[in-house]
Write an enzyme that holds these catalytic residues in place. Structure first.
Site, PDB file in Angstrom:
ATOM      1  N   ASP A 246       0.829  -1.214   0.000  1.00 28.62           N
ATOM      2  CA  ASP A 246       0.000   0.000   0.000  1.00 28.62           C
ATOM      3  C   ASP A 246       0.854   1.250   0.000  1.00 28.62           C
ATOM      4  O   ASP A 246       0.449   2.289  -0.504  1.00 28.62           O
ATOM      5  CB  ASP A 246      -0.948  -0.008   1.201  1.00 28.62           C
ATOM      6  CG  ASP A 246      -2.030  -1.037   0.971  1.00 28.62           C
ATOM      7  OD1 ASP A 246      -1.794  -2.214   1.301  1.00 28.62           O
ATOM      8  OD2 ASP A 246      -3.058  -0.676   0.379  1.00 28.62           O
TER       9      ASP A 246
HETATM   10  O1  MRU Z   1      -7.549  -2.960   2.791  1.00 26.46           O
HETATM   11  P1  MRU Z   1      -7.291  -3.340   1.367  1.00 26.46           P
HETATM   12  O2  MRU Z   1      -8.060  -4.516   0.906  1.00 26.46           O
HETATM   13  O3  MRU Z   1      -7.434  -2.141   0.440  1.00 26.46           O
HETATM   14  O4  MRU Z   1      -5.744  -3.751   1.356  1.00 26.46           O
HETATM   15  C1  MRU Z   1      -5.186  -4.184   0.151  1.00 26.46           C
HETATM   16  C2  MRU Z   1      -3.763  -4.582   0.284  1.00 26.46           C
HETATM   17  O5  MRU Z   1      -3.186  -4.534   1.344  1.00 26.46           O
HETATM   18  C3  MRU Z   1      -3.054  -4.936  -0.987  1.00 26.46           C
HETATM   19  O6  MRU Z   1      -2.036  -5.858  -0.728  1.00 26.46           O
HETATM   20  C4  MRU Z   1      -2.441  -3.678  -1.614  1.00 26.46           C
HETATM   21  O7  MRU Z   1      -3.356  -2.614  -1.659  1.00 26.46           O
HETATM   22  C5  MRU Z   1      -1.953  -3.942  -2.989  1.00 26.46           C
HETATM   23  S1  MRU Z   1      -3.255  -4.210  -4.166  1.00 26.46           S
HETATM   24  C6  MRU Z   1      -2.482  -4.399  -5.667  1.00 26.46           C
END
Ligand code: MRU
Length: 358
Positions: A246
């Site tokens: 993220d």
């Molecule tokens: O809370 P989320 O579902 O948005 O978290 C998503 C993740 O942690 C993913 O690993 C990250 O955003 C990469 S998506 C290509």
């Protein structure tokens, strides 16, 4: 064929409602910035690249319904709404970086006297629409680079056994995905023996979304609970772990879905290579380390309930951080669309790019 989480055509935006998956496949109309903020905040759409693209497209949709004859008013509206969209979820950096780029674009267009207010709007909307194609291309390049590096960790039979966490596939991006894109690439090369995906409590992105994508594409796969990773690594001769991100800090520290850090610790203990796959749009060179990353905390209800069904004792206190930070020293490599880097090489890569030595 990959799943389509974002549909955008002729100024109309729809997102696949990920709260309803895997039971029901239904799209939500996004009519403007308020809807964009809501679908991101409620996690009807999630995953760092998808959050940025849906946020920006929601603004493009809204602007296309308005006529502007004053560039200053357009610039102010765009700036305020982009900053509002950034506030929907704080940890993933993609939306913030996209907002910064778009704000600098409108500032440049505002200064250019040959551009009218409507011309400025069209150029702005085009820049947002271009994000869709870029994410698609980045996914492909990153997945190929990741497949190549993971193949250096093959078992004696030339095959790979991998673990992934959370969801990083078509539901989190516009294309084949990041970490899941690497897995897709290896599968299409015939070099993936098996992939294990964690449930990813409490929101269950692994069980609901990654498992859905893997079954949909007939990729040999097995679901495990988050608490089974140590046992998996001890008993199944794993070749590697590949996860998404993220926000990656300049030193390579990586914020990703809660639980990633403990998997990295276990990977180190068992001598299993641990890779992060993320587009450059997830790298935040403005922060020196992961200590500067704001970790989103989500409502307790995501832990105490699954849908409407209560699974925890009423009245218990809950702590629900949505992400954790994996220190760079636990990361074998960071896979991007520009190649694979050691965490410590990232900052140099940025310098080289800035100096034009690509
Ligand atoms: O809370 P989320 O579902 O948005 O978290 C998503 C993740 O942690 C993913 O690993 C990250 O955003 C990469 S998506 C290509």
């Amino acid at each position: 064929m990959t799943l389509k989480s974002i549909k955008y055509e002729n100024g109309k935006l729809e997102v696949l409602d990920q709260l309803l998956l895997p039971v029901k496949s239904s799209y939500v109309n996004v009519l403007g910035v308020e809807d964009g903020w809501r679908v991101i905040n409620k996690m009807q759409v999630r995953g760092a690249p998808a959050i940025a693209i849906v946020g920006c497209l929601s603004l493009a949709v809204e602007l296309q319904r308005e006529i502007f004859d004053d560039k200053k008013i357009l610039r102010q509206e765009v700036e305020g709404k982009l900053n509002y969209l950034v506030s929907a979820r704080p940890t993933a950096v993609n939306m913030k970086l996209a907002a910064d780029d778009l704000i600098s674009l409108v500032n440049d267009l505002d200064k250019d006297e040959s551009v009218t207010a409507e011309g400025m709007k069209s150029r702005f909307v085009e820049a947002i629409e271009a994000m869709l194609q870029k994410d698609l291309a980045d996914n492909e390049a990153l997945s190929n680079a990741g497949a190549k590096v993971l193949l250096t960790h093959c078992q004696a039979d030339g095959m790979l056994r991998l673990l992934t966490h959370c969801n990083t596939g078509s539901l989190a991006t516009c294309g084949i995905g990041t970490a899941l894109g690497v897995i897709r690439s290896l599968h299409s090369l015939g070099r993936l023996e098996h992939v294990y995906c964690t449930e990813t409590r409490p929101y269950n992105q692994g069980a609901r979304l990654t498992a859905y994508e893997l079954v949909h594409e007939k990729i040999p796969s097995t679901l495990i609970c988050d608490s089974m990773v140590a046992a998996l690594m001890r008993s199944r001769n794993m070749s590697g772990v590949v996860v998404g991100a993220d926000r990656v800090a300049a030193n390579g520290d990586t914020a990703n879905k809660i639980g990633t850090y403990q998997i990295a610790v276990l990977a180190k203990h068992h001598g299993v290579p641990f890779y992060v796959a993320a587009p450059m749009t997830s790298i935040d060179f403005s922060i020196p380390s992961g200590d500067h990353i704001v970790i989103e905390e989500r409502p307790a209800r995501e832990m105490t309930h699954i849908g409407e069904h209560q699974i925890a004792a009423a009245g218990i206190n809950c702590w629900n951080p949505a992400f954790d930070v994996t220190p760079a020293h636990l990361i074998t490599g960071i896979i991007t669309e520009k190649g694979v880097f050691l965490p410590k090489e990232l900052a140099q890569k940025r310098l080289d790019d800035t100096n034009g030595n690509r």
